[in-house]
Write an enzyme that holds these catalytic residues in place. Structure first.
Site, PDB file in Angstrom:
ATOM      1  N   LYS A 137       0.858  -1.187   0.000  1.00 53.81           N
ATOM      2  CA  LYS A 137       0.000   0.000   0.000  1.00 53.81           C
ATOM      3  C   LYS A 137       0.890   1.231   0.000  1.00 53.81           C
ATOM      4  CE  LYS A 137      -2.314   2.838   2.870  1.00 53.81           C
ATOM      5  NZ  LYS A 137      -2.117   3.947   1.951  1.00 53.81           N
ATOM      6  N   GLY A 176      -5.750   0.995   4.511  1.00 54.38           N
ATOM      7  CA  GLY A 176      -4.679   0.841   5.503  1.00 54.38           C
ATOM      8  C   GLY A 176      -5.206   0.160   6.758  1.00 54.38           C
ATOM      9  N   GLY A 196       6.688   5.637   7.990  1.00 57.18           N
ATOM     10  CA  GLY A 196       5.822   6.817   8.030  1.00 57.18           C
ATOM     11  C   GLY A 196       6.010   7.583   9.324  1.00 57.18           C
ATOM     12  N   SER A 197       4.972   8.302   9.706  1.00 58.84           N
ATOM     13  CA  SER A 197       5.073   9.196  10.866  1.00 58.84           C
ATOM     14  C   SER A 197       4.944   8.414  12.177  1.00 58.84           C
ATOM     15  CB  SER A 197       3.957  10.231  10.799  1.00 58.84           C
ATOM     16  OG  SER A 197       2.717   9.577  10.996  1.00 58.84           O
ATOM     17  N   GLU A 256       9.329   1.829  10.857  1.00 55.74           N
ATOM     18  CA  GLU A 256      10.439   2.735  10.532  1.00 55.74           C
ATOM     19  C   GLU A 256       9.814   4.120  10.473  1.00 55.74           C
ATOM     20  OE1 GLU A 256      12.647   5.066   9.048  1.00 55.74           O
ATOM     21  OE2 GLU A 256      12.349   4.096   7.103  1.00 55.74           O
ATOM     22  N   LEU A 257       9.899   4.825  11.623  1.00 53.46           N
ATOM     23  CA  LEU A 257       9.131   6.059  11.789  1.00 53.46           C
ATOM     24  C   LEU A 257      10.062   7.272  11.790  1.00 53.46           C
ATOM     25  CD1 LEU A 257       6.842   4.498  14.541  1.00 53.46           C
ATOM     26  CD2 LEU A 257       6.496   4.484  12.060  1.00 53.46           C
ATOM     27  N   CYS A 294      13.625  10.466   6.146  1.00 57.04           N
ATOM     28  CA  CYS A 294      13.557  10.226   7.592  1.00 57.04           C
ATOM     29  C   CYS A 294      14.949  10.322   8.189  1.00 57.04           C
ATOM     30  CB  CYS A 294      12.892   8.908   7.899  1.00 57.04           C
ATOM     31  SG  CYS A 294      13.657   7.559   7.055  1.00 57.04           S
ATOM     32  N   GLU A 352      10.006  16.181  14.804  1.00 61.87           N
ATOM     33  CA  GLU A 352      10.541  16.069  13.449  1.00 61.87           C
ATOM     34  C   GLU A 352       9.683  16.937  12.522  1.00 61.87           C
ATOM     35  OE1 GLU A 352       9.431  12.597  11.140  1.00 61.87           O
ATOM     36  OE2 GLU A 352      11.453  12.427  10.351  1.00 61.87           O
ATOM     37  N   ALA A 367      21.952   6.005   3.756  1.00 63.34           N
ATOM     38  CA  ALA A 367      22.442   4.700   4.220  1.00 63.34           C
ATOM     39  C   ALA A 367      22.506   3.709   3.065  1.00 63.34           C
ATOM     40  CB  ALA A 367      21.501   4.169   5.302  1.00 63.34           C
TER      41      ALA A 367
HETATM   42  C1  UN1 Z   1      13.445   7.166   4.405  1.00 67.10           C
HETATM   43  O1  UN1 Z   1      13.606   8.375   4.344  1.00 67.10           O
HETATM   44  O2  UN1 Z   1      12.326   6.679   4.781  1.00 67.10           O
HETATM   45  O3  UN1 Z   1      19.323   6.413   4.322  1.00 67.10           O
HETATM   46  C2  UN1 Z   1      14.447   6.181   3.983  1.00 67.10           C
HETATM   47  C3  UN1 Z   1      18.694   7.041   3.473  1.00 67.10           C
HETATM   48  C4  UN1 Z   1      17.938   6.273   2.428  1.00 67.10           C
HETATM   49  C5  UN1 Z   1      16.657   5.767   2.980  1.00 67.10           C
HETATM   50  C6  UN1 Z   1      15.773   6.769   3.630  1.00 67.10           C
HETATM   51  N1  UN1 Z   1      18.753   5.165   1.991  1.00 67.10           N
HETATM   52  O4  UN1 Z   1      18.659   8.256   3.455  1.00 67.10           O
END
Ligand code: UN1
Length: 511
Positions: free
Chosen positions: A184, A225, A241-242, A263-264, A297, A397, A460
């Site tokens: 989604k 969702g 997401g948030s 992964e927020l 993020c 954030e 990363a």
């Molecule tokens: C994200 O912003 O949800 O490390 C992921 C990084 C990218 C991934 C970001 N490889 O900036």
């Protein structure tokens, strides 16, 4: 730019179906207009999935799981290898689509597709390395070992800022693990999803596998969702997401005792020591703050700079900001494209107001650019503000190119500041001082999931496990042994003796 030609190559239509389970379904949900953040135009439309379409997708995914999970893992790896090759062929076009739909500059759009290619390569190798341990049993004539089985139908919820890569690193790992995925995507960027699913499906169907190995549902979070996260047929939800979104998912998935990988938000700091090479520190911070217009993020949100170099660093950073060309993300001279929409601009402006109200000051930027050159998109100058770490606004954030600058005297003080926020995704130190660096990397140093030395907080590589601590959610995706979250571990005992020895030395001879 010939958008029609681009869409034709990628299988995107003027009106697209928002549900794929091996075929594109005639969906029953509302029509979604997909806006181009570059100039505000409508790129295309998507007929979103309704509840019935969602159900069909899950049912097909369950069937596909039965087939896919029985395929030997190295064979699944071979299919993922072919998918990676197919993404290589369309990297340029897909990178352009990401850029058009999300607004990040073309090289970053291409970079996202490269992440998919890289994770496919990684997953191919992994498909022959889904190792379990063997243990020495305390019982005679007993063999004990663990094995890893496919988990099932997985739900992937992704955010607007990475329309392709986050799906890629979940899908490729899940696929070699024997799982099937229902994606989604964010309703702000569904066209990239349509294109990626089209490519993956082409390879799956050429090899005789059901397309429902990689399914898609485009629909409202509140409807589709919610169905996905509450669905007992979906043992794992991997969501980016948030923090509020993550809280909701954790509650709903937790209630049914499912698994989630969250992964927020991040609130990533860079410590710039007096022992730093200022040239690379400025470059690293520049990429971390301006890259993806501050909408990663992993974007750099806070700068904690030693007092002795503070003014020098500040001047160099402002000078580099002044050179940033803002505009159409497909123009190779441009370093920063638009924000995703008007709401994102309003959030950034509100953060600037918040800093001032709390006693900080704006050092540079933050003006909304609304001249004709800017094509009607949401363009804003990146902003540098001076602020204290404890300000409410600094603790949050803000998903925009605003960075807060603050001073420190002692490295311990810098580390305490870096850690005293609710989030814990990425962190960096710029220093050539061994003791400082090792302290930063020690258990009493950075409390984040990612800790970098002389490098940016963002960008990363796929080979490491990606994710963070505290309110970032604790999940890990992508490389290293993150695959273990996508599989079911089974501890196995085989008694090959002629007696029935019990563990813990228990004798149980019965009445
Ligand atoms: C994200 O912003 O949800 O490390 C992921 C990084 C990218 C991934 C970001 N490889 O900036």
């Amino acid at each position: 730019m010939d958008i029609d030609k681009l869409f034709a190559v990628l299988g995107v239509k003027a009106i697209n179906s928002g549900a794929f389970n091996g075929v594109w379904l005639k969906t029953s949900g509302d029509v979604l207009d997909v806006h181009c953040p570059v100039d505000g135009s409508i790129l295309a439309r998507v007929n979103q999935a309704g509840a019935g379409d969602y159900d069909l997708v899950i049912k097909s995914a369950e069937k596909a799981f039965g087939i896919w999970s029985s395929v030997p893992a190295p064979k699944r790896g071979d299919i993922v290898r072919q998918i990676g090759l197919e993404f290589r062929k369309y990297k340029d076009e897909l990178g352009t689509l990401v850029s058009l739909e999300m607004g990040k500059i073309k090289v970053e759009g291409d970079g996202e597709i490269q992440e998919i290619i890289d994770i496919c390569d990684f997953a191919v190798g992994l498909s022959r390395q889904l190792y379990g341990l063997t243990m020495h049993s305390e019982r005679p004539y007993n063999r004990m070992y663990e094995q890893w089985h496919p988990l099932g139908v997985l739900g992937l919820i992704t955010s607007f800022n990475f329309p392709a890569a986050v799906w890629g690193w979940n899908f490729a790992i899940a696929a070699v693990c024997g799982d099937v995925t229902v994606w989604k995507p964010s309703s702000k960027v569904p066209l990239t999803a349509v294109a990626c699913i089209t490519i993956a499906n082409r390879v799956l169907s050429e090899n005789g596998f059901p397309g429902a190995v990689a399914s898609l549902v485009v629909g409202r979070g509140k409807e589709i969702g919610e169905h996905l996260i509450a669905d007992h047929r979906v043992p794992l939800i991997s969501a980016t997401g948030s923090i509020p979104m993550g809280r909701r998912i954790a509650r709903v998935v937790g209630e049914r005792l499912g698994r989630s990988i969250l992964e927020l938000g991040g609130n990533n700091a860079v410590i710039v020591s007096r022992h730093a090479d200022l040239d690379i520190a400025v470059k690293g911070v520049f990429f971390g703050t301006i890259g993806t217009a501050g909408q990663r993020c992993t974007s750099t949100r806070r700068l904690i700079v030693h007092e002795s170099i503070y003014d020098d660093f500040k001047d160099q950073l402002i000078a580099s900001y002044k050179r940033v060309k803002i505009g159409n993300p497909l123009d190779p001279r441009v370093a920063m494209g638009p924000l995703i929409d008007k709401d994102a601009v309003a959030v950034m402006r509100a953060a600037m107001k918040g800093v001032i109200e709390e006693g900080g000051r704006i050092l540079y930027g933050g003006n909304v650019l609304a001249t004709e050159d800017y094509l009607g998109g949401c363009y804003i100058e990146p902003c540098i503000a001076e602020a204290e770490n404890h300000y409410r606004i600094v603790q949050d954030e803000t998903f925009a190119p605003i960075v807060y600058l603050t001073k420190y005297k002692l490295i311990e003080e810098a580390l305490a500041m870096q850690n005293s926020v609710p989030q814990g995704l990425s962190s960096s130190i710029f220093s050539h001082h061994l003791r400082e660096v090792e302290l930063f990397l020690s258990h009493s140093g950075s409390d984040c999931g990612i800790a970098n030395v002389n490098s940016s907080t963002s960008g990363a590589e796929i080979g490491g496990a990606f994710g963070g601590e505290k309110q970032t959610g604790g999940g890990r995706e992508s490389g290293s042994d993150a695959w273990k979250y996508y599989m079911r571990r089974q501890t196995t005992n085989i008694n090959w003796g002629s007696d029935l020895p019990l563990a813990q030395g228990i004798r149980f001879d019965g009445p």
